[in-house]
Design a protein around this motif. Sequence first.
Motif, short mmCIF file in Angstrom:
data_model
loop_
_atom_site.label_atom_id
_atom_site.label_comp_id
_atom_site.label_asym_id
_atom_site.label_seq_id
_atom_site.Cartn_x
_atom_site.Cartn_y
_atom_site.Cartn_z
N PHE A 71 33.95 23.47 29.38
CA PHE A 71 35.25 22.88 28.95
C PHE A 71 35.63 21.87 30.14
N PRO A 72 35.90 20.80 29.75
CA PRO A 72 36.32 19.51 30.65
C PRO A 72 37.29 19.90 31.80
N PHE A 73 38.07 21.11 31.39
CA PHE A 73 39.23 20.99 32.35
C PHE A 73 38.91 22.23 33.53
N THR A 74 37.67 22.80 32.97
CA THR A 74 37.05 24.08 34.18
C THR A 74 35.86 23.82 34.44
N GLU A 75 35.50 24.28 35.71
CA GLU A 75 34.27 24.30 36.34
C GLU A 75 34.08 25.21 37.61
N PRO A 76 33.29 26.26 37.41
CA PRO A 76 32.47 26.60 36.17
C PRO A 76 33.30 27.07 35.13
N SER A 77 32.66 26.97 33.90
CA SER A 77 33.37 27.62 32.71
C SER A 77 32.65 28.56 31.95
N ALA A 78 33.03 29.55 31.18
CA ALA A 78 32.50 30.67 30.52
C ALA A 78 33.21 31.06 29.50
N GLU A 79 32.75 31.73 28.28
CA GLU A 79 33.00 32.07 27.24
C GLU A 79 33.03 33.81 27.48
N VAL A 80 34.08 34.46 27.18
CA VAL A 80 34.12 35.74 27.52
C VAL A 80 33.97 36.65 26.18
N ASP A 81 33.11 37.64 26.06
CA ASP A 81 32.79 38.63 24.89
C ASP A 81 33.20 39.88 25.25
N MET A 82 33.48 40.75 24.24
CA MET A 82 33.92 42.07 24.52
C MET A 82 33.38 42.86 23.44
N GLN A 83 32.89 44.10 23.80
CA GLN A 83 32.31 45.10 23.01
C GLN A 83 33.11 45.88 22.30
N TRP A 84 33.32 45.47 20.91
CA TRP A 84 34.28 46.23 20.28
C TRP A 84 33.79 46.76 19.04
N LYS A 85 33.80 48.20 18.78
CA LYS A 85 33.49 48.94 17.53
C LYS A 85 31.85 48.67 17.44
N GLY A 86 31.29 48.46 18.50
CA GLY A 86 29.83 48.56 18.59
C GLY A 86 29.23 47.18 18.46
N LYS A 87 30.24 45.99 18.52
CA LYS A 87 29.57 44.69 18.35
C LYS A 87 30.16 43.82 19.33
N TRP A 88 29.45 42.94 19.72
CA TRP A 88 30.03 41.89 20.76
C TRP A 88 30.69 40.79 20.04
N LEU A 89 31.91 40.67 20.35
CA LEU A 89 32.74 39.37 19.93
C LEU A 89 33.48 38.49 21.02
N GLU A 90 33.10 37.41 20.55
CA GLU A 90 33.97 36.13 21.43
C GLU A 90 35.18 36.26 21.35
N ILE A 91 35.85 36.54 22.63
CA ILE A 91 37.30 36.64 22.58
C ILE A 91 38.10 35.58 23.10
N MET A 92 37.60 34.94 24.13
CA MET A 92 38.32 33.69 24.98
C MET A 92 37.48 33.02 25.74
N GLY A 93 37.90 31.76 25.93
CA GLY A 93 37.20 30.67 26.98
C GLY A 93 37.90 30.77 28.26
N CYS A 94 37.38 30.59 29.42
CA CYS A 94 37.86 30.67 30.73
C CYS A 94 36.95 29.81 31.92
N GLY A 95 37.58 29.71 32.96
CA GLY A 95 36.92 28.88 34.09
C GLY A 95 37.68 28.62 35.03
N MET A 96 37.26 28.29 36.16
CA MET A 96 37.79 27.79 37.40
C MET A 96 38.47 26.36 37.22
N ILE A 97 39.70 26.13 37.68
CA ILE A 97 40.31 24.81 37.27
C ILE A 97 39.54 23.60 37.74
N ASP A 98 39.15 22.58 37.14
CA ASP A 98 38.47 21.54 37.75
C ASP A 98 39.13 20.61 39.01
N PRO A 99 38.47 20.54 39.94
CA PRO A 99 39.38 19.54 40.85
C PRO A 99 39.99 18.43 40.34
N ASN A 100 39.39 17.84 39.55
CA ASN A 100 39.93 16.71 38.95
C ASN A 100 41.53 16.83 38.24
#
Length: 334
Positions: A257-286
């Motif tokens: 993501f342009p506004f975070t560094e490093p950035s990551a997608e968050v997955d959670m295991q729900w009902k036996g499946k991995w689901l992408e639930i949100m994006g996140c990261g450390m706020i970019d110095p810029n």
Amino acid sequence: MTNQPNELEAQLSALKQDAQQAISVAETLPRLEELRVAYLGKKGQVSQILGGLGKLSAQERPRIGALANEVKEALQTALDNKREALQAAQIEAQLEAETLDVTMPGVYRPQGRVHPINSVIDRTIDIFVGLGYTVATGPEMENDYYNFEALNFLADHPARDMQDTLYLPDGNLLRTHTSNIQIHYMEENDPPVRVVAPGRCYRRDTVDATHAAVFHQIEFFAVDEGITFSDLKGTIKVFLEQMFGEEMPIRFRASYFPFTEPSAEVDMQWKGKWLEIMGCGMIDPNVLKAVGYDPEVYTGFAAGFGVERVAMVLHQLDDIRRMYSSDLRFLRQF
């Protein structure tokens, strides 16, 4: 002179009888007040009779005076008793007139329900307020600076293509995310800050079972001295457990993501499946520099998720469009 006491005594006796009769048949409180003034007022009939006491002898004056007081007390007692009776009757009539007939059918008003989108927003706010966060909102019509440039989107950066949006004739646009609130809030507040920002977003997207051109997003971010990625992971873990009501495996996948560094997608295991639930990261110095924060002193994290996506997972919905249809058969289930 010898007949004077007898005349006053007769007048008082007749007055007492007439007054008691008039009081007994009085039907209203105003009429009762008129009688009080007529008999016991300063210029009433009792006072007029007592005006003749000065013509009596010293021996007769106390006896006639005592009789006059007895008449006054008798009339006052009669007035008080009648007043209580009239007031009681007035209250009884009012109660009878205002009594509800409980056998009549009532007016039916169906009970309202919280929409699943609002329910997720409310639950999220409750969780983050409990963690000490402040709720913030921002404009839905935004300019390029707050929606892209201050968030480290370069003018020709391909990341803008992922948020191809709805531009207005005046050069403004409908915001593509609630990250614009991050810039507005940090410009006006010095760190430390901890904010949860819900709101409606817009993207020129093809509507299908999992996408909509108008949707809702919630972003949360924190800036302080010494904030690390571990703080971000812990916050997300607590939030997901509170939102879904149970502990669950979560994983972080490297992303961009342009506004975070490093950035990551968050997955959670729900009902036996991995689901992408949100994006996140450390706020970019810029981004920190754009709002006047010193990136050598402060660090921060940010994360965001689509409200509809969480609602679909919570309620096991198969199509995002159901939440926009206003179909009461669907909404009454919540």
